[in-house]
Scaffold this active site. Structure first.
Site, PDB file in Angstrom:
ATOM      1  N   TRP A 104       6.669  -4.808  -4.059  1.00  0.00           N
ATOM      2  CA  TRP A 104       5.774  -4.337  -2.990  1.00  0.00           C
ATOM      3  C   TRP A 104       5.212  -5.496  -2.191  1.00  0.00           C
ATOM      4  O   TRP A 104       5.068  -5.400  -0.971  1.00  0.00           O
ATOM      5  CB  TRP A 104       4.671  -3.452  -3.576  1.00  0.00           C
ATOM      6  N   ASP A 173      -3.400  -4.765  -1.888  1.00  0.00           N
ATOM      7  CA  ASP A 173      -2.710  -3.497  -2.112  1.00  0.00           C
ATOM      8  C   ASP A 173      -3.062  -3.064  -3.534  1.00  0.00           C
ATOM      9  O   ASP A 173      -2.598  -3.659  -4.503  1.00  0.00           O
ATOM     10  CB  ASP A 173      -1.200  -3.716  -1.951  1.00  0.00           C
ATOM     11  N   LYS A 197      -0.638   7.364  -6.977  1.00  0.00           N
ATOM     12  CA  LYS A 197      -0.558   6.772  -8.307  1.00  0.00           C
ATOM     13  C   LYS A 197      -1.813   7.120  -9.094  1.00  0.00           C
ATOM     14  O   LYS A 197      -1.737   7.701 -10.163  1.00  0.00           O
ATOM     15  CB  LYS A 197      -0.423   5.252  -8.235  1.00  0.00           C
TER      16      LYS A 197
END
Ligand code: PLP
Length: 362
Positions: A104, A173, A197
């Site tokens: 990511w 993030d 998530k």
């Protein structure tokens, strides 16, 4: 657990607290006495105003945000934030630091580079397939921000503490560990997290931005890509994802009222992760893929002695009501995602299964 539900270890979209799902089910046809579903009401109604305002208030309370922080709900997932952050925060002559700790982070870096922004990758753990979090990083003193991925969902690593940057605010993030532990907010200028998530369904991304960074938003970028648009309109410049925001509200209510807040949540998360890591550490059969000091409390990644055994492990676990344990293809092996909503009982059931499987196959 309900008889027909499994223990769900999916990485995302992931398990939600059962009481939240039950509340949604009960209220689905008639939301708050409106005679309509949450998916049918106007986002300009008092009903939805109450939902989004309560969600924002809970975010502020849970993270102890002061008045400088704005709470936004944006679509496009965390992936949209990879482009929005540099687009909004970096003007001509500005530079930002990025730390590359996995898939990511790599994507976040790519989106800044596509726009031709001046960024510097100040550290990376790519040399060992991102099995660790780099230390002793030399950040750029006059960087506008320093970007990190707080928890690396795929590689199973997590920043245990957050780095001193020498001035630049952190842009983080936190898609896979938001609300899993208390934060020293002083260090953060911007936090973003896709909901699916740790706090809700897919379709909404939480953005927390400090006013000095918000003030950087240029007027020359598209309206829908400006943080200021969302801040000025309470995230309702256009139609927000009402159902997703509502579910986030319920998950935060559960976190505050059923769990008892972030300290309690963090203690429970430590307890859950320790059950699995402690067992792995005294076993020759299971081998963690992340370095000890960098292990994620959210995504526990591990290998078995052979790929055949890993396949059998995932298949047998599924038969036993333990779902979602296959690792990401870039790491291989197995991964147990044990986010906030995953109950201790699920982790205990997984541990029992791991012990039994090891006895039969070790
Ligand atoms: C899942 C994930 C993303 C991508 O989120 P989308 O909402 O699908 O864009 C980004 N960062 C991290 C850390 C993730 O776990």
């Amino acid at each position: 657990m309900k008889a027909d539900r499994i223990f769900n270890f999916n990485a995302g979209p992931a398990a939600l607290p059962l009481p939240v799902l039950e509340t949604i089910q009960e209220s689905f046809l008639n939301f708050a006495g409106s005679g309509m579903s949450i998916t049918e009401i106007s986002h300009r109604s008092k009903w939805f105003d109450d939902v989004i305002n309560d969600a924002v208030a809970r975010v502020k309370r849970i993270l102890k945000l002061d008045d400088r922080y704005h709470v936004l709900f944006v679509q496009g997932g965390a992936s949209m934030q990879f482009c929005m952050a540099p687009m909004n925060l970096l003007g001509a002559g500005d530079t930002a630091d990025y730390v590359n700790t996995g898939t990511w982070s790599t994507k976040a870096i790519k989106e800044a580079e596509i726009q031709g922004k001046s960024i510097k990758v100040v550290a990376s753990s790519e040399d060992r397939n991102f099995a660790y979090i780099p230390e002793g990083i030399a950040f750029t003193p006059d960087a506008v921000y320093a970007h990190i991925t707080s928890n690396n969902t795929i590689k199973g690593t997590q920043w245990a503490g957050f780095p001193e940057t020498g001035g630049a605010p952190l842009v983080a993030d936190m898609s896979s560990d938001i609300f899993s532990r208390p934060l020293e907010m002083e260090k953060f200028g911007l936090i973003y997290a896709g909901a699916q998530k740790n706090m809700g369904p897919a379709g909404v991304c939480l953005v927390i931005i400090r006013e000095d960074l918000l003030a950087r938003t240029p007027k020359t970028i598209p309206t829908m890509l400006r943080y200021s648009t969302f801040a000025e309109k309470n995230s309702m410049y256009n139609t927000p994802p009402c159902f997703a925001v509502y579910t986030v509200q319920l998950v935060l209510k559960w976190l505050e009222e059923t769990i008892g807040g972030l300290e309690k949540m963090a203690a429970l998360n430590r307890q859950k992760a320790a059950l699995l890591y402690d067992h792995m550490d005294q076993s020759d059969f299971y081998r963690g893929t992340a370095d000890k000091g960098s292990r994620s409390l959210m995504n526990v990644t591990f290998r078995l002695p052979s790929e055949e055994l890993e396949k059998a492990f995932v298949a047998e676990a599924t038969e036993n009501g333990l779902g979602g344990l296959k690792g990401h293809r870039s790491v291989g092996g197995c991964r147990a995602s044990i986010y906030n909503p995953t109950p201790l009982a699920a982790v205990e059931a997984l541990l029992d299964f791991m012990k039994t499987f090891e006895r039969k196959n070790g």
